[in-house]
Design a protein around this motif. Structure first.
Motif, mmCIF file in Angstrom:
data_model
loop_
_atom_site.group_PDB
_atom_site.id
_atom_site.type_symbol
_atom_site.label_atom_id
_atom_site.label_comp_id
_atom_site.label_asym_id
_atom_site.label_seq_id
_atom_site.Cartn_x
_atom_site.Cartn_y
_atom_site.Cartn_z
ATOM 1 N N TYR A 1 -3.333 3.729 -41.333
ATOM 2 C CA TYR A 1 -3.245 4.358 -40.015
ATOM 3 C C TYR A 1 -4.575 4.188 -39.288
ATOM 4 N N THR B 1 11.193 6.920 -45.118
ATOM 5 C CA THR B 1 11.163 8.195 -44.405
ATOM 6 C C THR B 1 9.853 8.926 -44.654
ATOM 7 N N GLY C 1 7.038 7.346 -42.843
ATOM 8 C CA GLY C 1 7.175 7.606 -41.418
ATOM 9 C C GLY C 1 6.630 8.969 -41.038
ATOM 10 N N VAL C 2 6.866 9.966 -41.883
ATOM 11 C CA VAL C 2 6.365 11.315 -41.622
ATOM 12 C C VAL C 2 4.833 11.329 -41.669
ATOM 13 N N GLU D 1 2.843 8.836 -41.148
ATOM 14 C CA GLU D 1 2.331 8.082 -39.996
ATOM 15 C C GLU D 1 2.367 8.925 -38.723
ATOM 16 N N ARG D 2 3.437 9.713 -38.554
ATOM 17 C CA ARG D 2 3.544 10.551 -37.354
ATOM 18 C C ARG D 2 2.468 11.627 -37.324
ATOM 19 N N HIS D 3 2.039 12.053 -38.498
ATOM 20 C CA HIS D 3 0.997 13.067 -38.576
ATOM 21 C C HIS D 3 -0.367 12.448 -38.894
#
Length: 217
Positions: free
Chosen positions: A5, A44, A47-48, A50-52
């Motif tokens: 990230y 999934t 993805g979580v 990465e979103r945070h």
């Protein structure tokens, strides 16, 4: 698992359970644990994270900044001390009474020595049975440079400060030294043997390299 990230690698452990939601926890040492429902896909989960990602990186940077310059320990109620990977106040670990700072430090060191001896003694039996080895002696010592050692005459020593580390990190040092009873050097055979009992041993090495400075009095 890990993701990249913003040009930084975020590594985290995943714990699957019966819960219905995904949660992320970052402890005081910077270890990231993600709890997810059973059968949650890797895609999934990543993805979580990465979103945070932004919040996680900021939190890790804050923790790291606080550890760059080791602070003098405060031997008072607000002083925080590591035990098995978590921070506790002084009075949660020992009886403080009317002791002065030197007396408190000595008593706390005795607590860590006794705790390390107990934990190592309990956990070493499991691994020496699996490896079919038996050390001649097991001692708890004070060392600034080594977490554990194995002599040519099969005597093992462990640094009392290991009591400040998470149990799985203590297990790694135990496994490492027991494997030296079979392979005295660090050749491929040695690391294969370590990996056979603890496939993720490199994570434990990284923990000690990264947070070892915080594990002190």
């Amino acid at each position: 698992m890990k993701i990249e990230y913003d040009n930084q690698v975020i590594e985290f452990n995943v714990q699957y359970g019966n819960g219905k939601k995904i949660s992320i926890h970052i402890d005081s040492s910077g270890r990231i644990t993600l709890k997810a429902p059973k059968k949650t896909s890797e895609e999934t989960i990543k993805g979580v994270v990465e979103r945070h990602g932004k919040l996680i990186v900021e939190k890790l940077q804050s923790i790291e900044a606080n550890k760059e310059t080791p602070k003098l320990k405060e031997y008072e109620d607000e002083g925080k001390f590591l035990y098995l990977g978590k921070y506790y106040s002084l009075q949660e670990l020992i009886e403080t009474g009317d002791l002065n700072e030197e007396e408190l430090k000595l008593k706390l060191k005795k607590f860590y020595f006794a705790s390390c001896k107990k934990i190592v003694g309990e956990r070493i039996n499991r691994y020496q049975t699996q490896l079919r080895v038996k050390p001649k002696t097991i001692d708890i010592v004070e060392s600034r440079t080594k977490w554990g050692s194995c002599s040519s005459d099969k005597k093992l020593t462990f640094n009392y400060r290991l009591a400040m580390a998470p149990v799985e990190v203590i297990d790694y040092v135990i496994i490492h030294e027991l494997c030296h009873l079979l392979h005295m050097n660090h050749d491929r055979s040695f690391w294969r043997k370590v990996g056979s009992l603890m496939p993720d041993y490199k994570e434990k090495e990284e923990y000690l390299a990264r947070y070892g400075r915080a594990m002190t009095l």
